[in-house]
Design an enzyme around this catalytic site. Sequence first.
Site, PDB file in Angstrom:
ATOM      1  N   CYS A  85      85.874 -52.654 -61.749  1.00 18.99           N
ATOM      2  CA  CYS A  85      86.382 -53.925 -62.234  1.00 18.99           C
ATOM      3  C   CYS A  85      86.355 -54.994 -61.159  1.00 18.99           C
ATOM      4  O   CYS A  85      86.260 -54.704 -59.964  1.00 18.99           O
ATOM      5  CB  CYS A  85      87.837 -53.783 -62.698  1.00 18.99           C
ATOM      6  SG  CYS A  85      88.087 -52.486 -63.918  1.00 18.99           S
ATOM      7  N   GLY A 106      90.716 -50.500 -59.965  1.00 16.82           N
ATOM      8  CA  GLY A 106      91.027 -49.215 -59.363  1.00 16.82           C
ATOM      9  C   GLY A 106      91.223 -48.152 -60.417  1.00 16.82           C
ATOM     10  O   GLY A 106      90.781 -48.291 -61.557  1.00 16.82           O
ATOM     11  N   CYS A 162      87.630 -48.392 -49.276  1.00 20.37           N
ATOM     12  CA  CYS A 162      86.421 -47.745 -49.813  1.00 20.37           C
ATOM     13  C   CYS A 162      85.193 -48.149 -49.001  1.00 20.37           C
ATOM     14  O   CYS A 162      84.846 -49.328 -48.919  1.00 20.37           O
ATOM     15  CB  CYS A 162      86.237 -48.144 -51.271  1.00 20.37           C
ATOM     16  SG  CYS A 162      84.679 -47.586 -51.999  1.00 20.37           S
ATOM     17  N   SER A 189      69.623 -54.117 -54.609  1.00 21.98           N
ATOM     18  CA  SER A 189      70.643 -53.619 -53.686  1.00 21.98           C
ATOM     19  C   SER A 189      70.059 -53.039 -52.409  1.00 21.98           C
ATOM     20  O   SER A 189      70.750 -52.960 -51.391  1.00 21.98           O
ATOM     21  CB  SER A 189      71.511 -52.565 -54.385  1.00 21.98           C
ATOM     22  OG  SER A 189      70.706 -51.521 -54.902  1.00 21.98           O
ATOM     23  N   ASP A 228      66.578 -47.463 -50.528  1.00 29.76           N
ATOM     24  CA  ASP A 228      67.551 -47.660 -51.601  1.00 29.76           C
ATOM     25  C   ASP A 228      68.945 -47.390 -51.049  1.00 29.76           C
ATOM     26  O   ASP A 228      69.101 -46.814 -49.969  1.00 29.76           O
ATOM     27  CB  ASP A 228      67.240 -46.734 -52.783  1.00 29.76           C
ATOM     28  CG  ASP A 228      67.792 -47.274 -54.096  1.00 29.76           C
ATOM     29  OD1 ASP A 228      68.485 -48.307 -54.079  1.00 29.76           O
ATOM     30  OD2 ASP A 228      67.527 -46.654 -55.148  1.00 29.76           O
ATOM     31  N   ASP A 229      69.973 -47.814 -51.805  1.00 29.38           N
ATOM     32  CA  ASP A 229      71.344 -47.680 -51.313  1.00 29.38           C
ATOM     33  C   ASP A 229      71.908 -46.293 -51.526  1.00 29.38           C
ATOM     34  O   ASP A 229      72.773 -45.837 -50.772  1.00 29.38           O
ATOM     35  CB  ASP A 229      72.248 -48.720 -51.987  1.00 29.38           C
ATOM     36  CG  ASP A 229      72.230 -48.583 -53.494  1.00 29.38           C
ATOM     37  OD1 ASP A 229      72.992 -47.772 -54.036  1.00 29.38           O
ATOM     38  OD2 ASP A 229      71.435 -49.295 -54.143  1.00 29.38           O
ATOM     39  N   CYS A 267      87.813 -44.575 -46.913  1.00 30.73           N
ATOM     40  CA  CYS A 267      87.695 -43.557 -47.953  1.00 30.73           C
ATOM     41  C   CYS A 267      86.216 -43.267 -48.113  1.00 30.73           C
ATOM     42  O   CYS A 267      85.456 -44.114 -48.605  1.00 30.73           O
ATOM     43  CB  CYS A 267      88.303 -44.026 -49.275  1.00 30.73           C
ATOM     44  SG  CYS A 267      88.106 -42.781 -50.585  1.00 30.73           S
TER      45      CYS A 267
END
Length: 485
Positions: free
Chosen positions: A16, A118, A251, A298, A360-361, A453
């Site tokens: 979100c 979250g 994160c 990305s 790539d990511d 994290c």
Amino acid sequence: MLTTHPFDDDKLREECGIFGITGADTASALVALGLHALQHRGQEAAGITSFDGDHFHTHRAMGHVAGNFDRDEVIRGLPGMVACGHVRYSTTGETALRNVQPLFADLASGGFAIAHNGNISNAMKLRRDLVRRGSIFQSTSDTETIIHLVATSAYRTLLDKFIDALKQVEGAYALICMTPEGMIACRDPLGIRPLVMGKLDDAIIFASETVALDVVGAEFIRSIEPGEIVIVREGQTQSIHPFDNVAKRPCIFEHVYFSRPDSIVDGSSVYSVRKAIGAQLAIEAPVEVDLVIPVPDSGVPAAIGYAQESGIPFELGIIRSHYVGRTFIQPGDKVRHLGVKLKHNANRALIAGKRVVLIDDSIVRGTTSLKIVQMMREAGAAEVHMRIASPPTRHSCFYGVDTPERAKLLAARMQVEEMREFIHADSLAFVSIDGLYKALGEERRQDIRPQYCDACFTGDYPTTLTDHDDLAVEDQFQLLAERVN
């Protein structure tokens, strides 16, 4: 059949994006603009709630912000100088209008609207307890548990009720709440999910990323600290820290993929970090090739970093169409296969006869990597190598990311060489977890808990996972029962 585009379906998806503003004449219009900037964080649904001093007004819709909140009549229906909004993907709760946020309830203290980024990892347990006590839920969203915890708290003031509610939840949350008394913004004690504060003239703004502040012309003030609650009443801000001090664990994937590259996350430029990851990847996993090619969009910053560090030319060997939405009609397997090229197509004249390394990511299920390697070979590439700007994703996320079940994560089932064979690449390598930390300007220490994290890579979860653990126990009992029967 309407389905997700095959390239998009093989990405980890942030849950979100949230945006709130208090003290602005055109609050809901500014929220709509802010949500546009956060659209990448959630593309299933969007919602805005405003407060005009007497009444709350809400408009929620499935789909993108554009088309739902760019009409004058919608914005006119959201009057007031205070508003908050939300863009959404779903992991907890079905994809339905009743789960679209902000969620709203009339409490004893008045209206209460909440927008949440979250995931509450003990939401199912809390929900069961609340239902036994008489709570009636209107959605299947984990966010609604917070509303019921506030409503049933024995504390006297709304702020104390809110703090009491948050002390009962585990997991990750960045929240923006609206009440008749003012706006409340907070971040979980570990700071897993991001939240920033800005200012536009006399208005105070909260948003998931700094790019949303840029879009509305606001000044970035600072990040909300882990465990901090900020209350804004009549233009005055108050900050409190009601939780026990714990080491923060933001994160790490926000830097790898989730955040827009033009955002600043916890003081670091996302674009610069991604370039640094690419450079570190070139140091750790060099390869003799003719071209460095990003998997758009990305993979672009990491590919630039890889090219600059290695001295190998950077080229756009895959062209992405920006006019294809996330969904389109796929009436059969043949058309589905051709549909891949609607969004990504090989730059054949550039690639033919060349040795290429694709940047790539991440690799999630591996289906996208397989298709892109195949695309390069069909375009005449002499060799196709792949480098990934994150460590292997071996574990599911329970903190607000739409991660497949662990059994569907390619790296959870295969070693790197097996993954290379699966995607049909000539070589495959990932940046190391230590290299990822190094790109962030950190040293990953073994004697303390990680500074981020990174559970999706390491399995080191920073909180308890009550609902997941309870389900695991239930599954074991079910298996035992089946064996007995």
